[in-house]
Write an enzyme that holds these catalytic residues in place. Structure first.
Site, PDB file in Angstrom:
ATOM      1  N   HIS A  42       0.843  -1.478  -0.068  1.00  0.00           N
ATOM      2  CA  HIS A  42       0.193  -0.085  -0.064  1.00  0.00           C
ATOM      3  C   HIS A  42       0.960   1.280  -0.026  1.00  0.00           C
ATOM      4  O   HIS A  42       0.728   2.086  -0.849  1.00  0.00           O
ATOM      5  CB  HIS A  42      -1.078  -0.074   1.302  1.00  0.00           C
ATOM      6  CG  HIS A  42      -1.535   1.136   1.497  1.00  0.00           C
ATOM      7  ND1 HIS A  42      -2.882   1.533   0.831  1.00  0.00           N
ATOM      8  CD2 HIS A  42      -1.218   2.356   2.144  1.00  0.00           C
ATOM      9  CE1 HIS A  42      -3.193   2.909   1.355  1.00  0.00           C
ATOM     10  NE2 HIS A  42      -2.205   3.350   2.124  1.00  0.00           N
ATOM     11  N   GLU A  43       1.893   1.309   0.897  1.00  0.00           N
ATOM     12  CA  GLU A  43       2.758   2.605   0.949  1.00  0.00           C
ATOM     13  C   GLU A  43       3.544   2.534  -0.507  1.00  0.00           C
ATOM     14  O   GLU A  43       3.794   3.814  -0.713  1.00  0.00           O
ATOM     15  CB  GLU A  43       3.802   2.206   2.187  1.00  0.00           C
ATOM     16  CG  GLU A  43       3.136   2.385   3.443  1.00  0.00           C
ATOM     17  CD  GLU A  43       2.238   3.341   3.702  1.00  0.00           C
ATOM     18  OE1 GLU A  43       2.665   4.602   2.921  1.00  0.00           O
ATOM     19  OE2 GLU A  43       1.147   3.523   4.485  1.00  0.00           O
ATOM     20  N   HIS A  69       1.821   4.493  -2.839  1.00  0.00           N
ATOM     21  CA  HIS A  69       1.667   5.923  -3.023  1.00  0.00           C
ATOM     22  C   HIS A  69       2.943   6.355  -3.845  1.00  0.00           C
ATOM     23  O   HIS A  69       2.828   7.322  -4.446  1.00  0.00           O
ATOM     24  CB  HIS A  69       1.832   6.414  -1.698  1.00  0.00           C
ATOM     25  CG  HIS A  69       0.508   6.198  -0.623  1.00  0.00           C
ATOM     26  ND1 HIS A  69      -0.615   6.873  -1.438  1.00  0.00           N
ATOM     27  CD2 HIS A  69       0.302   5.754   0.513  1.00  0.00           C
ATOM     28  CE1 HIS A  69      -1.498   6.588  -0.433  1.00  0.00           C
ATOM     29  NE2 HIS A  69      -0.835   5.884   0.513  1.00  0.00           N
ATOM     30  N   GLU A 106      -5.518   7.017  -1.116  1.00  0.00           N
ATOM     31  CA  GLU A 106      -5.642   5.864  -0.298  1.00  0.00           C
ATOM     32  C   GLU A 106      -6.381   4.800  -0.891  1.00  0.00           C
ATOM     33  O   GLU A 106      -5.639   3.607  -0.713  1.00  0.00           O
ATOM     34  CB  GLU A 106      -6.301   6.145   1.166  1.00  0.00           C
ATOM     35  CG  GLU A 106      -5.311   7.215   2.088  1.00  0.00           C
ATOM     36  CD  GLU A 106      -3.942   6.809   2.439  1.00  0.00           C
ATOM     37  OE1 GLU A 106      -3.592   5.508   2.389  1.00  0.00           O
ATOM     38  OE2 GLU A 106      -3.190   7.633   2.401  1.00  0.00           O
TER      39      GLU A 106
END
Length: 421
Positions: free
Chosen positions: A278-279, A282, A358
């Site tokens: 997930h990070e 970004h 997100e």
């Protein structure tokens, strides 16, 4: 006139507090939709009855505090002006030295100390609340230490920012906002660059991830995503909190992947890999740059509006506010008041965009790892650890949530995995 302003401000604040109390505790709603009851997104399926009750109580109190404390800070700024405290701070500061930088530092110290003392009871209540509900594990001395570090870090940065700001105002009372914005760009990048190596270590100890097998898995995932990264760091947060977190921070050579030790202790490898993916999402989708661009755009608009409002208010109400000229350092509380109001008013917009990013990062993580089940259980554990509210009232979501609600995140991931029911 000042007395009248003060009474009106107090009455408006009182009415606002009553409205927010009724909304948060009685009207706002936030119950689980019937269609999602009994699914993986329903907290009743993964939280005990006691945890559900604690989550509801804790979330309501925190939400109420958020909506009350921010306008309370505006009220404090207003009273600092109306009561002549800002003028007195300026008088004391200028009487001690002829150096403008030292005068600014002295004024800021007096103002910052006053604000710290006035708001300390609320900060302490928040700390005590977190301890009561089992989120914080931090002892009082450690909490005070972090508070003192916060004070001096913010003070040091504010001395630089305010000194440059008022120098620009003196040089150009009409276009200072534009020049200030232009300087915001390199300053923001510089702060982001030094944050992981200078500021963050003041609060916690960072060290290379001890679990080398997990580190290898994370670095392999980063390689698949074409993310340059040599080390993963862990930070000792267990002595301060039971909450879970992981993030990517910094820019350039100072960028790093960071995992809280609480996350390492309570999540499985697959759950951690999903969070890391997930990070990484970004990074891959360049959210940090889009976020920076959005921040700079909103800062430009905000500074322009602030400049217009300050000029108008000082010209019309300068006597009531005890401000003669915009370039007087005593006008700083007015600057802080206006910018704080604008920041609060614009938060639904910035939060909406953040929630979009997100969501994109969640989708990227699922595509990269294929770990839908791990994603669901990770979200559930995050909810339990922080006693998070999975489906907050609308105003709370608009003003507080920079991430999609856990109800939305779990439901979306579970639906793709076919484990919704």
């Amino acid at each position: 006139m000042a007395k009248k302003w003060g009474i009106v401000a107090l009455l408006l604040f009182g009415l606002y507090v009553i409205f927010m109390y009724m909304y948060i505790f009685h009207i706002g709603g936030g119950s689980i939709p019937q269609a999602l009851k009994g699914t993986a997104a329903d907290p009743a399926m993964f939280m005990s009855e006691r945890e559900l009750n604690l989550s509801g109580e804790y979330s309501q109190i925190r939400n109420f505090l958020f909506f009350v404390v921010t306008p309370l800070e505006w009220l404090v700024y207003l009273f600092v002006l109306l009561m002549g405290l800002s003028r007195w701070f300026e008088k004391v500061a200028t009487s001690q030295t002829k150096w403008t930088l030292l005068q600014n530092a002295a004024y800021l110290f007096l103002l910052s100390l006053f604000l710290y003392l006035v708001l300390f009871p609320i900060d302490y209540y928040r700390y005590a609340l977190s301890k009561k509900y089992g989120i914080s594990t931090q002892d009082f001395s450690s909490w005070m230490r972090d508070g003192v570090i916060d004070f001096w870090v913010n003070f040091g940065m504010m001395v630089i920012i305010v000194s440059v700001l008022y120098w620009l105002i003196k040089k150009s009372t009409k276009r200072w906002w534009l020049y200030a914005w232009l300087l915001t760009i390199p300053f923001s990048i510089f702060v982001m660059f030094i944050q992981p190596v200078v500021i963050d270590p003041l609060y916690n100890d960072f060290y290379p991830l001890k679990n080398k097998e997990l580190e290898e898995k994370i670095l392999t995932l980063a390689e698949q995503a074409n993310i340059p990264s040599e080390h993963v760091y862990e930070v000792n947060m267990a002595e301060k909190t039971n909450a879970l977190n992981a993030y990517v921070t910094g820019v350039g050579s100072n960028s790093r992947i960071v995992l809280w030790d609480t996350t390492l202790n309570r999540l499985t490898d697959n759950e951690i890999l999903f969070i890391m993916a997930h990070e990484m999402g970004h990074y891959v989708e360049k959210h940090i740059y889009f976020g920076m661009a959005g921040y700079l755009l909103m800062t430009l608009v905000g500074l322009w509006i602030t400049a217009k409002l300050m000029t108008w208010m000082i010209a019309r109400y300068g006597r009531v506010l005890n401000i003669k000229k915009i370039n007087d350092i005593r006008s700083l509380p007015l600057f802080l008041l206006i910018t704080s109001v604008l920041l609060f008013a614009s938060s639904p917009i910035s939060n909406y965009y953040s929630r979009y990013q997100e969501t994109r990062a969640d989708e990227y993580a699922i595509a990269l790892t294929g770990q839908n089940e791990a994603a669901v259980t990770a979200f559930q554990k995050l909810t339990k650890a922080g006693l998070s509210e999975v489906n907050p009232p609308l105003l709370v979501k608009l003003f507080r949530y920079s991430h999609p609600t856990m109800l939305e995140r779990i439901d979306k991931v579970a639906e793709k995995e076919g484990q919704k029911k």
